[in-house]
Design an enzyme around this catalytic site. Structure first.
Site, PDB file in Angstrom:
ATOM      1  N   LYS A   1       0.806  -1.228   0.000  1.00 10.02           N
ATOM      2  CA  LYS A   1       0.000   0.000   0.000  1.00 10.02           C
ATOM      3  C   LYS A   1       0.838   1.276   0.000  1.00 10.02           C
ATOM      4  O   LYS A   1       0.448   2.290  -0.560  1.00 10.02           O
ATOM      5  CB  LYS A   1      -0.938   0.009   1.210  1.00 10.02           C
ATOM      6  CG  LYS A   1      -2.041  -1.044   1.150  1.00 10.02           C
ATOM      7  CD  LYS A   1      -3.040  -0.747   0.054  1.00 10.02           C
ATOM      8  CE  LYS A   1      -4.243  -1.694   0.100  1.00 10.02           C
ATOM      9  NZ  LYS A   1      -5.120  -1.480  -1.088  1.00 10.02           N
TER      10      LYS A   1
ATOM     11  N   GLU B   1      -9.820   5.914   2.906  1.00  5.06           N
ATOM     12  CA  GLU B   1     -10.683   4.840   3.383  1.00  5.06           C
ATOM     13  C   GLU B   1      -9.780   3.646   3.659  1.00  5.06           C
ATOM     14  O   GLU B   1      -8.704   3.530   3.064  1.00  5.06           O
ATOM     15  CB  GLU B   1     -11.726   4.478   2.318  1.00  5.06           C
ATOM     16  CG  GLU B   1     -11.248   3.516   1.208  1.00  5.06           C
ATOM     17  CD  GLU B   1     -10.160   4.078   0.294  1.00  5.06           C
ATOM     18  OE1 GLU B   1     -10.033   5.317   0.222  1.00  5.06           O
ATOM     19  OE2 GLU B   1      -9.436   3.280  -0.338  1.00  5.06           O
TER      20      GLU B   1
ATOM     21  N   SER C   1       1.756  -9.662  -0.853  1.00  2.00           N
ATOM     22  CA  SER C   1       1.394  -8.239  -0.790  1.00  2.00           C
ATOM     23  C   SER C   1       1.492  -7.625   0.597  1.00  2.00           C
ATOM     24  O   SER C   1       1.641  -6.417   0.731  1.00  2.00           O
ATOM     25  CB  SER C   1      -0.011  -8.038  -1.345  1.00  2.00           C
ATOM     26  OG  SER C   1      -0.917  -8.897  -0.697  1.00  2.00           O
TER      27      SER C   1
END
Lengths: 274, 409
Positions: free
Chosen positions: B99, B121, B388
């Site tokens: 991210k 969000e 990830s």
């Protein structure tokens, strides 16, 4: 054929400002919706704006969000909204009705099917919050087949160039979103609204309705001096839901709604007759 | 499956309207249109600007710790006995997931715009943490919207965000998960659009977000491509990544799209099984529609209402998916499959025990499918799985599911 054009022609001739109450179809119950609509007309509403319940109403503040949630809990959909409109039309063929909602319920059924169903039920115009001019062509083509108006939003952040683009595609009236925010929010800067309306009027002769932030007879009266219509949403939704929850009585909720819209009607009439 | 695709096709999306074929677009309220135009103009100006790219690359190197390694999971591959599995270690990035690649990029854009306030969000909290992190570093006010249900199941990340100085706003509307957090972030943005930059965490939302998030995340695939060539002398035979909104998957896939020999698998959250209806797999079982500013595959009912989703992993618990994935599905370039909660949990335990790498529950969906895929391949073939994120944030969830009382250990 949309009833909006003739209505606003009459209002202009008489120098009157329209009062447009907003409710969510099926909120708090489907049984209450049609009697409530008739009562609003009796109280002096010129047009009724009907919210189509959606699971993700992104432009709504908490009050109207809850209205959508209550309506969905009762099973109200676009289809049942149009069934309620048909019931209303059985005894009122005159009051213009517009739907306000979000693109996905329309897209799911298909724009052609929705346009046919709206024409059949007696809908005069649509406001689709998340279909800006860039994305609206497919739906507009279908609405135009039935001469249903497509009502665009213009906001305080809309540039002059965009105002020109939007007004070129709009019909019925322009809905001016009076503040940056969601429905029911904050404090209305009426001087700023007046300035923006003057800018928009340089681009179009269409009537301009002002919504978002009109809470009572006073704000409605102030805005009515520069607008062709005032929209009252959250204040009405809050009142009806609150009364219904407290008294569990359709009659009480309807009578409170009647009083609110009557007061606003009177306030607007006084302001515009001076 | 090898398909013949004109390579130029991939350079043509999104088009000027932000569309990937019929998907994408800008389905937002009028108030936000100017903010999207402003962002698009700035991004188009900066995306090929050498100074901007140098700044981004330096941050990725010195703050995030890139390049992330490509690691051969030898013991796990030996146990499976088929194709070799390589893990692209995004879990080793600062903040523990992919991210941050995107939040670094978007924070630079916010800085160029002079916006003092950022919002985001978050579902699992990884994007919220990555946003709070870059906000702390740049001294920006930060508000993170998070569904009340996710606040409960990702308590550790909530506290991390608070430590970083962000305000975490629990969202109590709708299903109280990621989709409702995104609604609330959009409502905040409409209200505070003058001073606020909305850092969207995935390749969804209105144009230009799906494009710019893809571009920022594509560093994953560019590195993996070079690392694969250096380590094995060839490109991988397959890529596997989990897909919620789809940012880690696009990041890995995008630089390989023109390599016809590289098969790609996006793994959605199958929940209790796609056939049960309790899942979060719109590409496997959804219908195109419009939500959160773009047209894409959605989990919706026949009235067009968005359905509640189910997944053991908060980060995949979303009824939509990035529009580029919708397009890649339709043209057949990427295969979209699903892994169930149970399969993901099994893979979580397996990779933790066999490789000493504890994956996020989101990532575990990709690992579950990779194991099946590797079993059908030969040892001369290899797969790259995007690892990830790391699984520390999920320890409490796993303990709860396994019936472990941490106080009694």
């Amino acid at each position: 054929m949309s009833r909006l054009g003739p209505l606003f022609d009459d209002l202009r001739r008489d120098k009157r400002c329209a009062v447009i109450p907003y409710l969510v179809a099926g909120d708090p119950s489907e049984a209450l919706t049609v009697p409530l609509m008739h009562s609003l007309v009796h109280a002096g509403a010129d047009v009724i704006e009907i919210g189509v319940p959606f699971s993700d109403p992104m432009s709504e503040g908490p009050t109207i969000q809850k209205g959508h949630e209550r309506a969905l809990a009762g099973g109200t959909s676009l289809r049942s909204t149009l069934a309620l409109v048909k019931q209303f039309r059985a005894t009122d063929s005159k009051t213009p009705l517009i739907l306000m909602g979000y693109a996905n319920p329309l897209e799911r059924q298909g724009y052609a099917v929705v346009a046919d169903a709206c024409a059949d039920a007696g809908i005069d115009g649509l406001i689709t919050v998340d279909l800006p001019p860039e994305e609206v062509d497919a739906m507009n083509t279908e609405l135009q087949r039935h001469h249903i108006d497509n009502i665009f939003l213009i906001s305080p952040t809309t540039s002059d160039v965009r105002v020109a683009t939007i007004t070129a595609q709009a019909s019925g009236f322009i809905y001016y979103v009076a503040l940056k925010g969601v429905t029911g929010a904050g404090h209305l800067d009426t001087e700023a609204v007046e300035r923006h309306l003057q800018t928009i009027r340089q681009h179009t002769d269409l009537p301009i309705a002002v919504g978002f932030g009109i809470k009572d007879a006073d704000t409605a009266a102030t805005v009515s001096r520069c607008a062709d219509a005032v929209v009252v949403g959250s204040a009405l939704v809050d009142l009806v839901a609150g009364d219904f929850a407290r008294h569990q009585s359709d009659a009480t909720a309807i009578s409170s709604a009647h009083s609110l819209i009557s007061n606003i009607r009177t306030g607007v009439n006084l302001a515009t007759s001076n | 499956m090898t398909i013949e695709i004109n390579p130029e096709l991939y350079a043509q999306v999104p088009d000027a309207h932000g569309r990937f074929g019929p998907y994408g677009g800008k389905f937002v309220a009028e108030t936000l249109m100017f903010a999207l135009a402003e962002l698009e103009d700035l991004y188009n100006e900066l995306k090929d600007d050498p100074d901007f790219l140098r700044e981004f690359d330096l941050d990725l190197a010195h703050y995030v710790g890139r390049p992330s390694p490509l690691y051969e999971a030898s013991r796990w591959s030996d146990m499976i006995g088929g194709g070799r599995i390589y893990l692209k270690r995004e879990d080793l990035n600062h903040t523990g997931a992919h991210k941050v690649n995107n939040t670094i990029g978007q924070a630079l854009l916010a800085k160029h715009m002079g916006k003092p306030r950022v919002i985001a969000e978050t579902g699992a909290g990884q994007h919220g943490v990555a946003t709070a992190t870059v906000a702390a570093r740049l001294g920006l006010e930060c508000h993170v919207f998070m569904g009340e249900e996710d606040v409960r199941r990702q308590a550790l990340n909530v506290y991390r965000m608070k430590l970083l100085g962000a305000e975490v706003v629990p969202v109590t509307s709708g299903s109280r998960t990621l989709k409702d957090a995104m609604n609330e972030a959009l409502r905040d943005w409409v209200t505070n659009v003058d001073n606020t930059f909305y850092i969207i965490g995935t390749v969804a939302g209105p144009h230009p977000y799906p494009m710019l998030v893809r571009d920022f995340q594509s560093v994953i695939g560019r590195e993996a491509r070079a690392q694969s060539l250096a380590m094995t002398g060839k490109l991988p035979d397959a890529l596997v990544a989990c897909v919620g909104g789809g940012s880690n998957a696009i990041g890995l896939f995008h630089p390989f799209l023109e390599d016809n020999g590289v098969a790609m698998y996006g793994v959605e959250a199958g929940g209790k099984g796609v056939e049960t209806g309790e899942h979060a797999a719109p590409l496997s079982a959804g219908i195109p529609g419009i939500l959160h500013g773009n047209r894409t595959y959605l989990m919706q009912d026949e009235d067009g209402q968005i359905m509640h989703t189910h997944s053991v992993s908060a980060g995949l618990d979303y009824p939509g998916v990035g529009p580029e994935h919708a397009w890649l599905k339709d043209i057949g370039r990427v295969n979209y499959v699903a892994a169930t909660d149970t399969e993901a949990l099994t893979a979580f335990h397996r990779v933790t025990r066999v490789e000493g790498i504890m994956p996020a529950l989101e990532t575990a969906h990709a690992l579950a499918y990779a194991e099946k895929l590797a079993a059908k391949m030969t040892p001369d073939q290899h797969i790259i799985v995007n690892l990830s994120g790391r699984g520390d944030k999920d320890i409490l969830t796993v303990a709860e599911i396994d019936g472990i009382d941490l106080g009694a250990l």
